[in-house]
Motif scaffolding. Structure first.
Motif, PDB file in Angstrom:
ATOM      1  N   ALA A 151       0.827  -1.205   0.000  1.00 22.58           N
ATOM      2  CA  ALA A 151       0.000   0.000   0.000  1.00 22.58           C
ATOM      3  C   ALA A 151       0.864   1.259   0.000  1.00 22.58           C
ATOM      4  O   ALA A 151       0.564   2.227  -0.705  1.00 22.58           O
ATOM      5  N   CYS A 152       1.957   1.260   0.771  1.00 24.10           N
ATOM      6  CA  CYS A 152       2.843   2.427   0.814  1.00 24.10           C
ATOM      7  C   CYS A 152       3.519   2.664  -0.533  1.00 24.10           C
ATOM      8  O   CYS A 152       3.635   3.810  -0.988  1.00 24.10           O
ATOM      9  N   LEU A 153       3.954   1.585  -1.184  1.00 22.36           N
ATOM     10  CA  LEU A 153       4.573   1.710  -2.500  1.00 22.36           C
ATOM     11  C   LEU A 153       3.573   2.264  -3.512  1.00 22.36           C
ATOM     12  O   LEU A 153       3.888   3.176  -4.292  1.00 22.36           O
ATOM     13  N   PHE A 154       2.361   1.710  -3.513  1.00 24.54           N
ATOM     14  CA  PHE A 154       1.339   2.164  -4.451  1.00 24.54           C
ATOM     15  C   PHE A 154       0.932   3.607  -4.183  1.00 24.54           C
ATOM     16  O   PHE A 154       0.721   4.391  -5.115  1.00 24.54           O
ATOM     17  N   LEU A 155       0.813   3.971  -2.898  1.00 26.46           N
ATOM     18  CA  LEU A 155       0.417   5.331  -2.553  1.00 26.46           C
ATOM     19  C   LEU A 155       1.486   6.331  -2.996  1.00 26.46           C
ATOM     20  O   LEU A 155       1.165   7.408  -3.530  1.00 26.46           O
ATOM     21  N   THR A 156       2.748   5.975  -2.808  1.00 27.63           N
ATOM     22  CA  THR A 156       3.827   6.842  -3.249  1.00 27.63           C
ATOM     23  C   THR A 156       3.783   7.041  -4.760  1.00 27.63           C
ATOM     24  O   THR A 156       3.905   8.170  -5.268  1.00 27.63           O
ATOM     25  N   PHE A 157       3.623   5.941  -5.491  1.00 35.47           N
ATOM     26  CA  PHE A 157       3.520   6.019  -6.954  1.00 35.47           C
ATOM     27  C   PHE A 157       2.356   6.902  -7.365  1.00 35.47           C
ATOM     28  O   PHE A 157       2.494   7.787  -8.231  1.00 35.47           O
ATOM     29  N   PHE A 158       1.202   6.699  -6.745  1.00 31.55           N
ATOM     30  CA  PHE A 158       0.011   7.468  -7.091  1.00 31.55           C
ATOM     31  C   PHE A 158       0.216   8.956  -6.837  1.00 31.55           C
ATOM     32  O   PHE A 158      -0.122   9.799  -7.683  1.00 31.55           O
ATOM     33  N   LEU A 159       0.762   9.317  -5.681  1.00 34.42           N
ATOM     34  CA  LEU A 159       0.940  10.734  -5.348  1.00 34.42           C
ATOM     35  C   LEU A 159       1.895  11.416  -6.319  1.00 34.42           C
ATOM     36  O   LEU A 159       1.670  12.562  -6.729  1.00 34.42           O
ATOM     37  N   VAL A 160       2.953  10.713  -6.718  1.00 32.68           N
ATOM     38  CA  VAL A 160       3.918  11.293  -7.652  1.00 32.68           C
ATOM     39  C   VAL A 160       3.266  11.573  -9.010  1.00 32.68           C
ATOM     40  O   VAL A 160       3.381  12.669  -9.563  1.00 32.68           O
ATOM     41  N   VAL A 161       2.552  10.572  -9.541  1.00 26.63           N
ATOM     42  CA  VAL A 161       1.999  10.744 -10.891  1.00 26.63           C
ATOM     43  C   VAL A 161       0.798  11.671 -10.901  1.00 26.63           C
ATOM     44  O   VAL A 161       0.590  12.413 -11.879  1.00 26.63           O
ATOM     45  N   VAL A 162      -0.020  11.674  -9.845  1.00 25.39           N
ATOM     46  CA  VAL A 162      -1.193  12.553  -9.866  1.00 25.39           C
ATOM     47  C   VAL A 162      -0.769  14.017  -9.728  1.00 25.39           C
ATOM     48  O   VAL A 162      -1.370  14.907 -10.358  1.00 25.39           O
ATOM     49  N   VAL A 163       0.277  14.293  -8.937  1.00 21.14           N
ATOM     50  CA  VAL A 163       0.783  15.668  -8.839  1.00 21.14           C
ATOM     51  C   VAL A 163       1.347  16.102 -10.195  1.00 21.14           C
ATOM     52  O   VAL A 163       1.102  17.225 -10.655  1.00 21.14           O
ATOM     53  N   ALA A 164       2.085  15.208 -10.845  1.00 24.35           N
ATOM     54  CA  ALA A 164       2.635  15.532 -12.163  1.00 24.35           C
ATOM     55  C   ALA A 164       1.518  15.782 -13.178  1.00 24.35           C
ATOM     56  O   ALA A 164       1.603  16.699 -14.011  1.00 24.35           O
ATOM     57  N   GLN A 165       0.447  14.982 -13.108  1.00 24.81           N
ATOM     58  CA  GLN A 165      -0.679  15.149 -14.022  1.00 24.81           C
ATOM     59  C   GLN A 165      -1.380  16.486 -13.798  1.00 24.81           C
ATOM     60  O   GLN A 165      -1.691  17.204 -14.761  1.00 24.81           O
ATOM     61  N   VAL A 166      -1.636  16.838 -12.559  1.00 22.84           N
ATOM     62  CA  VAL A 166      -2.333  18.096 -12.266  1.00 22.84           C
ATOM     63  C   VAL A 166      -1.479  19.292 -12.676  1.00 22.84           C
ATOM     64  O   VAL A 166      -2.002  20.312 -13.143  1.00 22.84           O
ATOM     65  N   ARG A 167      -0.159  19.175 -12.552  1.00 14.72           N
ATOM     66  CA  ARG A 167       0.731  20.281 -12.910  1.00 14.72           C
ATOM     67  C   ARG A 167       1.022  20.353 -14.406  1.00 14.72           C
ATOM     68  O   ARG A 167       1.537  21.370 -14.884  1.00 14.72           O
TER      69      ARG A 167
END
Length: 305
Positions: free
Chosen positions: A55-71
């Protein structure tokens, strides 16, 4: 002065950040959420990392890509589908924590699949109510504001989590099994397609119904690839199934990238509040032209206001 600012705003456009909803969209979405299912099983079960580490690995991946997508300033297929994959992986872990606790049954330490689905349905309704209150458009193809895109990704995360819980409930608690659940979900999706062409039901409702259901469809499809042959599956295992799905997702994303380069998406009008008409913060690069040529990645960047 305010009238002049409003006039300039209305004449501007925003490069699209989200894809058009086509057959390719649904194929990519199904592949991405199926990959999320098999990748979770690969790390959590086959590699024995456990729920918490996975879950921690997936959450880290998700936060990185979603921030990049929004920006990001325009639509990038690889980034967009990485976020969808991330919502599927994180949603699976959230659902499992809620429904199973740290166990592997329906509810030894959790609330169970049925209650999980009920709670997540209520949460998705709350997201849509908030969406409405903020004055954003519900049209997922025409979201052009920063707030609208954030709400869009929130709804996708909740809907993929709900899809996991509802799929687990359908396959386990009803006794249908993953094959029976797959057939039921596929049948419902066919009815949704028919409703799209034959009824006046709003496309927004049909879109989100289909979006939720493609998650358990993907989970059932993942089981059909990875479970043992003795259980009626192909027996590829989590490693083989994950590798095959990852390769397919890469190929399809590359094709969509090529297609968007050849046929750039037309920009959207600068965003305004649905109720008041007041300008909103755009989620992509502003341009003065409505022609698709300005959406091409190699076009000169228009000046910012």
């Amino acid at each position: 002065m305010l009238e002049q600012e409003s006039s300039r705003h209305e004449l501007r456009y925003v490069l699209r950040k989200l894809p058009q909803v086509t057959l390719l969209f649904w194929v990519l979405k199904t592949v991405a959420v199926t990959l999320g299912e098999t990748a979770g099983d690969l790390l959590g079960i086959t590699f024995r990392l456990g729920y918490v580490t996975t879950a921690c690995l997936f959450l880290t991946f998700f936060l990185v890509v979603v921030v990049a997508q929004v920006r990001a300033r325009r639509f990038h297929p690889a980034l967009y589908w990485a976020v969808v994959l991330g919502t599927s992986m994180v949603g699976t872990e959230i659902s499992d924590f809620m429904n199973r606790g740290f166990g592997h049954g329906s509810a030894p330490d959790g609330i169970g699949y049925a209650w999980g689905a009920v709670i997540l349905t209520a949460l998705l309704v709350l997201v849509f109510l908030l969406w409405w209150r903020t004055g954003q458009t519900y049209d997922v193809e025409n979201i052009s504001s920063r707030t609208g895109e954030i709400l869009y990704w929130t709804a996708i995360l909740v809907s993929n989590t709900l899809g996991t819980s509802s799929g687990d409930w359908l396959s386990d608690d009803t006794g249908l099994g993953f094959q029976g659940a797959f057939l039921v979900i596929a049948g419902i999706l066919l009815l949704i397609v028919a409703a799209h062409y034959l009824t006046t039901i709003t496309g927004t409702v049909l879109f989100w119904l289909a979006f939720v259901l493609t998650r358990p469809l993907g989970a059932a499809g993942g089981d059909a690839l990875t479970k043992p042959v003795a259980q009626g599956s192909l027996g590829w295992g989590t490693a083989g199934g994950t590798a095959a799905l990852c390769g397919l997702l890469v190929v399809l994303t590359a094709y969509q990238t090529w297609h968007v380069r050849r046929h750039p998406l037309a920009p959207l009008p600068a965003p305004v509040d649905r109720r008041t008409g007041q300008p909103q913060r755009p989620n992509g690069m502003l341009t003065d032209s409505a022609t698709p040529a300005h959406a091409h990645p190699h076009s000169p960047a228009p000046s910012q206001p």
